[in-house]
Design an enzyme around this catalytic site. Structure first.
Site, PDB file in Angstrom:
ATOM      1  N   HIS A   1       7.223   3.713   9.857  1.00 58.75           N
ATOM      2  CA  HIS A   1       6.584   3.392  11.129  1.00 58.75           C
ATOM      3  C   HIS A   1       7.696   3.211  12.161  1.00 58.75           C
ATOM      4  CE1 HIS A   1       3.218   2.374  13.496  1.00 58.75           C
ATOM      5  NE2 HIS A   1       2.931   1.164  13.073  1.00 58.75           N
TER       6      HIS A   1
ATOM      7  N   VAL B   1       0.837  -1.203   0.000  1.00 56.99           N
ATOM      8  CA  VAL B   1       0.000   0.000   0.000  1.00 56.99           C
ATOM      9  C   VAL B   1       0.881   1.267   0.000  1.00 56.99           C
ATOM     10  CG1 VAL B   1      -1.861   1.249   1.144  1.00 56.99           C
ATOM     11  CG2 VAL B   1      -1.811  -1.239   1.251  1.00 56.99           C
ATOM     12  N   GLN B   2       1.851   1.351   0.948  1.00 56.83           N
ATOM     13  CA  GLN B   2       2.733   2.527   0.964  1.00 56.83           C
ATOM     14  C   GLN B   2       3.741   2.477  -0.177  1.00 56.83           C
ATOM     15  OE1 GLN B   2       3.136   5.514   2.584  1.00 56.83           O
ATOM     16  NE2 GLN B   2       1.116   5.092   3.423  1.00 56.83           N
TER      17      GLN B   2
ATOM     18  N   GLN C   1       8.852  -7.516   7.851  1.00 55.48           N
ATOM     19  CA  GLN C   1      10.157  -6.871   8.081  1.00 55.48           C
ATOM     20  C   GLN C   1      11.039  -7.717   9.000  1.00 55.48           C
ATOM     21  OE1 GLN C   1       9.720  -2.767   9.355  1.00 55.48           O
ATOM     22  NE2 GLN C   1       8.349  -2.295   7.658  1.00 55.48           N
TER      23      GLN C   1
ATOM     24  N   GLY D   1      -1.449   4.916   1.897  1.00 57.77           N
ATOM     25  CA  GLY D   1      -0.607   5.120   0.718  1.00 57.77           C
ATOM     26  C   GLY D   1      -1.452   5.474  -0.499  1.00 57.77           C
TER      27      GLY D   1
ATOM     28  N   ASP E   1       4.870  -4.752   8.566  1.00 58.01           N
ATOM     29  CA  ASP E   1       5.673  -4.744   9.782  1.00 58.01           C
ATOM     30  C   ASP E   1       6.084  -6.158  10.195  1.00 58.01           C
ATOM     31  OD1 ASP E   1       5.702  -1.835  10.406  1.00 58.01           O
ATOM     32  OD2 ASP E   1       3.537  -2.132  10.392  1.00 58.01           O
ATOM     33  N   ALA E   2       5.195  -7.132   9.977  1.00 64.31           N
ATOM     34  CA  ALA E   2       5.523  -8.518  10.334  1.00 64.31           C
ATOM     35  C   ALA E   2       6.581  -9.088   9.385  1.00 64.31           C
ATOM     36  CB  ALA E   2       4.264  -9.379  10.314  1.00 64.31           C
TER      37      ALA E   2
ATOM     38  N   ASP F   1       0.303   6.068  16.515  1.00 64.08           N
ATOM     39  CA  ASP F   1      -0.253   5.460  15.303  1.00 64.08           C
ATOM     40  C   ASP F   1      -1.076   4.212  15.621  1.00 64.08           C
ATOM     41  OD1 ASP F   1       0.141   5.730  12.182  1.00 64.08           O
ATOM     42  OD2 ASP F   1       0.206   3.593  12.660  1.00 64.08           O
TER      43      ASP F   1
ATOM     44  N   GLU G   1     -28.653   7.624   8.655  1.00 68.02           N
ATOM     45  CA  GLU G   1     -28.555   8.413   9.884  1.00 68.02           C
ATOM     46  C   GLU G   1     -27.271   8.102  10.662  1.00 68.02           C
ATOM     47  OE1 GLU G   1     -29.788  11.534  11.374  1.00 68.02           O
ATOM     48  OE2 GLU G   1     -31.275  10.644  10.038  1.00 68.02           O
TER      49      GLU G   1
END
Ligand code: NAD
Ligand code: XAI
Ligand code: MG
Ligand code: MG
Length: 348
Positions: free
Chosen positions: A124, A40-41, A103, A153, A100-101, A208, A244
């Site tokens: 991050h 995504v980023q 990485q 992203g 993150d995982a 975050d 609503e």
């Protein structure tokens, strides 16, 4: 840096006026920026840098959807698109944009290619702050910093194409070359940030993780679901309950909040609505405050990081997430939402 007053507190902010794109291009002219991961980023940051004239390459697993997407986006295999290891070798600045995982899994390879003077860039504070859990401990002779866009992203790219910028946080964790600050600022501008707000790794990751679990994503769905269910239990139709609860908020009222703040949105509603909202908001604050305290505490203890590492390291984590997203999509509220959205002129 510009000093701006935020509700009575002065903070330093980097603006594009003081650090224009030309300066970023000059700082980065001899660098090869390797964007590792194209989820995504990755696409947002890599494409914005490419369009900004930065020497950017992408590192991604071959035979993956993300590889095909990078090709479709104009990255050329063997020229600007490589297997992860090859990109790690070529890059002088490594933008570590795997999940993150993931990485954690790739860290030994990344570390191997972090020769003196290179820079390690994150979006991050996760990997470094929770290093006891991630094992991510960079060598002392590389720069380590982050630019964390405060948004998806997808929005980073969309806003860039609209000539707008998404606000980002930035932080320097390690300055080995004496140039970490100018490198990170240049990258922040090059990826399409509007303004850069200084923080540190720990503050970035705590805020975050709390924000996305809280008002930005978790709490908002929770409060929508609670109100929708009460309306339905009391005999209101799905369309009435959805309009609503969600549609009016996203289409009519949130744009007013975004434009000029909560009091402005309130002022553009009836005095009947104002009286009720002014009476009730504090009760919602007080009712949810203990939950936010619990959430922050869980983040600070590392429990949220651990939960994310454990579940997103499983081989079938994508399928599992998709199952839960499907459950949301298939709920009556969001199915009603689909029909309501289809009535908007742009979807007709
Ligand atoms: N998603 C966002 O908009 C957003 C916003 C701000 C910060 N961030 C941060 O940016 C970083 C990247 O996040 P993202 O959401 O773009 O990541 P993502 O989940 O989209 O994954 C990025 C890439 O990692 C690859 N990947 C996943 N598991 C892998 C594995 N086991 N081996 C090899 N490759 C693997 C995927 O194929 C993908 O190309 C994270 O640190 C995240 O916290 C993300
Ligand atoms: C886009 C968000 C929620 O701000 C980001 O923090 C993420 O993790 O995707
Ligand atoms: Mg996040
Ligand atoms: Mg975020």
């Amino acid at each position: 840096m510009a000093k701006l007053n935020f509700g009575g507190v002065e903070e330093n902010v980097v603006t594009r006026e003081e650090f224009p794109l030309e300066k970023a291009q000059e700082v980065l002219k001899n660098e090869v920026v390797a964007v590792i991961g194209y989820g995504v980023q990755g696409p947002g940051q890599a494409l914005n840098q490419k369009d900004n004239g930065i020497n950017v390459i992408v590192g991604q697993r071959k035979n993956s959807k993300s590889w095909d997407k990078a090709v479709a986006d104009g990255f050329v295999p063997g020229e600007t698109l490589f297997e992860i290891e090859e990109a790690l070798e070529k890059g002088t600045i490594i933008c570590y944009l795997l999940s993150d995982a993931a990485q954690i899994e790739y860290w030994p390879k990344v570390k191997q290619h972090l020769t003196p003077g290179k820079a390690l860039y994150f979006s991050h504070g996760f990997g470094i702050t929770f290093s006891e859990r991630t094992g991510i401990v960079p060598p002392a002779d590389v720069d380590v910093f982050l630019v964390a866009p405060k948004g998806s992203g997808t929005s980073l790219r969309r806003m860039f194409l609209q000539d707008r910028g998404l606000n980002s946080s930035f932080a320097v964790y390690q300055d080995a070359t004496g140039k970490a600050r100018e490198r990170v600022t240049a990258l922040g501008i090059a990826i399409g940030s509007g303004y850069l707000f200084e923080t540190d790794f720990k503050k970035e990751v705590y805020s975050d993780l709390a924000g996305e679990r809280g008002t930005l994503m978790g709490a908002v769905q929770g409060i929508f679901a609670a109100q929708y269910d009460v309306l339905r239990k009391n005999g209101h139709s799905p369309s009435e309950a959805f309009n609503e609860t969600v549609e009016e908020l996203t289409q009519s009222l949130m744009p007013l909040v975004a434009e000029n703040g909560m009091d402005w949105m309130y002022a553009n509603c009836s005095t009947t609505a104002q009286r009720g909202a002014l009476d009730w908001w504090k009760r919602f604050r007080d009712a949810t405050s203990p939950l936010f305290e619990e959430l922050y505490d869980n983040v600070a203890k590392g429990n949220e990081a651990q939960r994310s590492i454990d579940s997103n390291s499983k081989p079938d984590y994508r399928e599992k997430l998709e199952l839960e997203l499907t459950e949301l999509r298939e709920s009556e509220m969001w199915k009603a939402g689909k029909t309501v959205r289809s009535l908007r002129p742009e979807n007709n």
